[in-house]
Design a protein around this motif. Structure first.
Motif, PDB file in Angstrom:
ATOM      1  N   ASP A  98      64.138  68.576  36.076  1.00 51.88           N
ATOM      2  CA  ASP A  98      65.066  67.805  35.253  1.00 51.88           C
ATOM      3  C   ASP A  98      64.261  66.830  34.398  1.00 51.88           C
ATOM      4  O   ASP A  98      63.886  65.748  34.859  1.00 51.88           O
ATOM      5  N   ILE A  99      63.964  67.237  33.171  1.00 48.30           N
ATOM      6  CA  ILE A  99      63.118  66.431  32.289  1.00 48.30           C
ATOM      7  C   ILE A  99      63.755  65.074  31.991  1.00 48.30           C
ATOM      8  O   ILE A  99      63.074  64.043  31.940  1.00 48.30           O
ATOM      9  N   GLN A 100      65.063  65.043  31.812  1.00 48.78           N
ATOM     10  CA  GLN A 100      65.741  63.785  31.502  1.00 48.78           C
ATOM     11  C   GLN A 100      65.534  62.747  32.606  1.00 48.78           C
ATOM     12  O   GLN A 100      65.396  61.553  32.334  1.00 48.78           O
ATOM     13  N   SER A 101      65.487  63.204  33.845  1.00 47.89           N
ATOM     14  CA  SER A 101      65.299  62.263  34.948  1.00 47.89           C
ATOM     15  C   SER A 101      63.895  61.679  34.970  1.00 47.89           C
ATOM     16  O   SER A 101      63.660  60.625  35.575  1.00 47.89           O
ATOM     17  N   LEU A 102      62.934  62.377  34.328  1.00 42.73           N
ATOM     18  CA  LEU A 102      61.559  61.874  34.276  1.00 42.73           C
ATOM     19  C   LEU A 102      61.362  60.821  33.195  1.00 42.73           C
ATOM     20  O   LEU A 102      60.434  60.014  33.262  1.00 42.73           O
ATOM     21  N   GLU A 129      56.668  58.977  44.998  1.00 43.80           N
ATOM     22  CA  GLU A 129      57.896  59.028  44.198  1.00 43.80           C
ATOM     23  C   GLU A 129      57.722  58.419  42.818  1.00 43.80           C
ATOM     24  O   GLU A 129      58.567  58.631  41.932  1.00 43.80           O
ATOM     25  N   HIS A 130      56.643  57.690  42.598  1.00 43.58           N
ATOM     26  CA  HIS A 130      56.417  57.032  41.311  1.00 43.58           C
ATOM     27  C   HIS A 130      55.376  57.760  40.456  1.00 43.58           C
ATOM     28  O   HIS A 130      55.004  57.261  39.388  1.00 43.58           O
ATOM     29  N   THR A 131      54.889  58.912  40.899  1.00 49.62           N
ATOM     30  CA  THR A 131      53.891  59.668  40.138  1.00 49.62           C
ATOM     31  C   THR A 131      54.591  60.533  39.103  1.00 49.62           C
ATOM     32  O   THR A 131      55.437  61.354  39.437  1.00 49.62           O
ATOM     33  N   LYS A 132      54.230  60.351  37.833  1.00 54.43           N
ATOM     34  CA  LYS A 132      54.901  61.062  36.757  1.00 54.43           C
ATOM     35  C   LYS A 132      54.073  62.177  36.134  1.00 54.43           C
ATOM     36  O   LYS A 132      54.619  63.191  35.690  1.00 54.43           O
ATOM     37  N   ILE A 133      52.745  62.004  36.061  1.00 53.34           N
ATOM     38  CA  ILE A 133      51.915  62.939  35.294  1.00 53.34           C
ATOM     39  C   ILE A 133      50.614  63.212  36.032  1.00 53.34           C
ATOM     40  O   ILE A 133      50.011  62.312  36.624  1.00 53.34           O
ATOM     41  N   ILE A 134      50.184  64.481  35.982  1.00 53.89           N
ATOM     42  CA  ILE A 134      48.841  64.870  36.408  1.00 53.89           C
ATOM     43  C   ILE A 134      48.130  65.445  35.185  1.00 53.89           C
ATOM     44  O   ILE A 134      48.640  66.373  34.536  1.00 53.89           O
ATOM     45  N   PHE A 135      46.955  64.901  34.861  1.00 56.60           N
ATOM     46  CA  PHE A 135      46.173  65.378  33.717  1.00 56.60           C
ATOM     47  C   PHE A 135      45.075  66.326  34.200  1.00 56.60           C
ATOM     48  O   PHE A 135      44.238  65.955  35.027  1.00 56.60           O
ATOM     49  N   VAL A 136      45.075  67.545  33.646  1.00 59.06           N
ATOM     50  CA  VAL A 136      44.051  68.541  33.960  1.00 59.06           C
ATOM     51  C   VAL A 136      43.348  68.915  32.660  1.00 59.06           C
ATOM     52  O   VAL A 136      43.985  69.368  31.708  1.00 59.06           O
ATOM     53  N   CYS A 137      42.036  68.738  32.625  1.00 58.40           N
ATOM     54  CA  CYS A 137      41.254  69.106  31.445  1.00 58.40           C
ATOM     55  C   CYS A 137      40.525  70.413  31.741  1.00 58.40           C
ATOM     56  O   CYS A 137      39.688  70.473  32.644  1.00 58.40           O
ATOM     57  N   SER A 138      40.872  71.476  30.994  1.00 62.09           N
ATOM     58  CA  SER A 138      40.280  72.790  31.269  1.00 62.09           C
ATOM     59  C   SER A 138      40.229  73.627  29.991  1.00 62.09           C
ATOM     60  O   SER A 138      41.287  73.938  29.431  1.00 62.09           O
ATOM     61  N   PRO A 139      39.026  73.998  29.533  1.00 59.06           N
ATOM     62  CA  PRO A 139      37.704  73.661  30.036  1.00 59.06           C
ATOM     63  C   PRO A 139      37.488  72.149  30.066  1.00 59.06           C
ATOM     64  O   PRO A 139      37.977  71.430  29.195  1.00 59.06           O
ATOM     65  N   ASN A 140      36.746  71.726  31.064  1.00 52.73           N
ATOM     66  CA  ASN A 140      36.650  70.296  31.339  1.00 52.73           C
ATOM     67  C   ASN A 140      35.560  69.620  30.512  1.00 52.73           C
ATOM     68  O   ASN A 140      34.523  70.205  30.220  1.00 52.73           O
ATOM     69  N   ASN A 141      35.832  68.397  30.144  1.00 51.18           N
ATOM     70  CA  ASN A 141      34.860  67.536  29.474  1.00 51.18           C
ATOM     71  C   ASN A 141      34.600  66.347  30.406  1.00 51.18           C
ATOM     72  O   ASN A 141      35.557  65.672  30.782  1.00 51.18           O
ATOM     73  N   PRO A 142      33.369  66.140  30.876  1.00 48.88           N
ATOM     74  CA  PRO A 142      32.101  66.558  30.262  1.00 48.88           C
ATOM     75  C   PRO A 142      31.386  67.733  30.925  1.00 48.88           C
ATOM     76  O   PRO A 142      30.268  68.048  30.530  1.00 48.88           O
TER      77      PRO A 142
END
Length: 354
Positions: free
Chosen positions: A7-11, A148-161
Motif C-alpha cells: 500500500d504505497i499511500q500508507s508509506l 515499524e519505522h523503516t521506510k527505504i532500503i538503498f541497494v547500489c548495484s553495480p556498487n560504487n565504490p
C-alpha cells in the motif's frame, strides 16, 4: 515468482497524501504551438541574451524525452520520472516517504555517499548494514535492522565504490520480505552483464530503479537522471518536484542522445575492452594485492600504500580516487576507465610506483 503489492499511500508522509502540486503556466495550457501568443508565464518575449531560443519555460514533464526513452527501456512513459541527476529523485524519496526524526532508512556500506547525505539533510536516521566479505547483500542482517519505522532500503548495484553487482536473488528477497521501498541504483548497469531490475517493476510495486545519463551516455555535465517506478509513485514525484526541474537545453540534448543509441553502445564496447585490458595489466603488478571484480566503468584495487601512491600520481597529473578509508576498501584506489591514451599514461606511471 513472488510478487508484492504494498500500500504505497500508507508509506507516504501524511501531509504529502493531500498535497496540491504547484500549477505552472504549462500545466494549465500544454499546447506549445508557435502559432499561439503566450502571455501567461511572465517570460521575456524578446528572446534570450545569448540569442538562442531559451526564453520560454520547458515542458515540466519532459514528454518528448520520455516518449523516446520508453521503447529503449521497454517501459511505459507513466513509469518514468526524470530528475536533475539521480540525486534529485534520491532527495525526493526522503521528502515524500520518510518522516524526519521519526522514521529511518537502511544503507549498505560501502556504497554511494549521497544516500546518507540526503538522509542527513532531511534529518532522517540512517541504519547501516555492511556488505558481506564477498561484497554481497547480508539479507538476514538487513532485515534484522528493519522496524515499524523503516521506510527505504538503498541497494547500489553495480556498487560504487567496489564495482561489482550484488545478487539479484538477494534483492528479490528484500522486495518480498520488506514492507517498504527498495531502491536499486543502477547508475552503472550499462557496463554490467546482469539485466536491469526495470523488468521486475510489474512484479514488485515497492521497487524503484534509478539510472542515469551521466555514465554510458556521457552526459554528466547536463545532469539528467532516470527513475523507474509504478505510476502511483511517479505521480507522487510529479506532485512534489520543482515545476521545471529539467531545463530546455538538457531536454534537447537528451533527445539527440536517444537518437544515437548505436554510438552509446559503441562507447560502452570500447570502455569494456579497455576495462579488460587494465584488469590484465593490473594483475601483473606485484604491489596490487587485490583487484575487485567490476561491472562498472571503474576498477577498485587494493595496494600497500594507497595514500602515497595516490599523491604520487597526482604529482604526475593523473587523478584517481582514494577510497582507502572506506569500509571494506582498506588501502583501496578506484580507477575510472579512460581513453586508450589516458590508460596507457596511467599504466606507465602507476607501474613505476611499485
Amino acid at each position: 515468482m513472488n510478487k508484492t503489492n504494498i500500500d504505497i499511500q500508507s508509506l507516504l508522509r501524511e501531509h504529502i497524501r493531500s498535497m496540491t502540486p504547484y500549477s505552472s503556466a504549462r500545466d494549465e495550457f500544454e499546447d506549445v504551438s508557435t502559432e499561439n501568443i503566450f502571455l501567461d508565464a511572465n517570460e521575456n518575449p524578446f528572446g534570450t541574451a545569448t540569442g538562442e531560443p531559451y526564453n520560454r519555460y520547458p515542458d515540466p514533464y519532459q514528454r518528448a524525452v520520455k516518449a523516446k526513452l520508453s521503447p529503449i527501456k521497454n517501459i511505459p512513459t507513466d513509469h518514468i520520472f526524470l530528475g536533475n541527476g539521480s540525486d534529485e529523485p534520491i532527495d525526493l524519496l526522503f521528502r515524500a516517504f520518510v518522516e524526519p526524526q521519526k522514521e529511518n532508512v537502511i544503507i549498505l556500506p560501502p556504497t554511494y555517499g549521497m544516500y546518507k547525505v540526503s538522509a542527513d539533510l532531511n534529518n532522517v536516521e540512517v541504519r547501516e548494514v555492511a556488505l558481506t566479505a564477498e561484497l554481497d547483500l547480508d539479507v538476514e542482517g538487513i532485515l534484522s535492522k528493519v522496524d515499524e519505522h523503516t521506510k527505504i532500503i538503498f541497494v547500489c548495484s553495480p556498487n560504487n565504490p567496489t564495482g561489482g553487482a550484488v545478487s539479484s536473488d538477494k534483492i528479490e528477497q528484500l522486495l518480498t520480505s520488506f514492507d517498504g521501498l527498495v531502491i536499486v541504483d543502477e547508475a552503472y548497469i550499462d557496463f554490467s552483464s546482469q539485466p536491469s531490475f526495470i523488468s521486475k517493476l510489474s512484479s514488485y510495486n515497492n521497487l524503484i530503479v534509478l539510472q542515469t545519463f551521466s555514465k554510458a551516455w556521457g552526459m554528466a555535465g547536463l545532469r539528467l537522471g532516470m527513475m523507474f517506478a509504478s505510476p502511483e509513485i511517479i505521480k507522487v514525484f510529479n506532485t512534489i518536484k520543482p515545476p521545471y526541474n529539467i531545463n530546455q537545453l538538457t531536454q534537447e540534448k537528451a533527445l539527440e542522445a536517444l537518437d544515437n543509441v548505436d554510438k552509446v553502445e559503441e562507447m560502452v564496447r570500447k570502455l569494456l575492452a579497455e576495462r579488460t585490458r587494465l584488469e590484465e595489466e593490473l594483475d601483473k603488478m606485484p604491489f596490487v594485492k587485490n583487484r575487485y571484480p567490476s561491472d562498472a566503468n571503474f576498477i577498485l584495487i587494493q595496494v600497500e600504500a594507497a595514500d602515497k601512491m595516490y599523491n604520487e600520481l597526482v604529482e604526475k597529473g593523473i587523478v584517481i580516487r582514494n577510497r582507502s578509508k572506506v569500509l571494506l576498501c582498506d588501502q583501496g584506489l578506484r580507477i575510472s576507465i579512460g581513453t586508450e591514451e589516458e590508460n596507457n599514461k596511467f599504466l606507465a606511471e602507476f607501474s613505476q610506483l611499485g
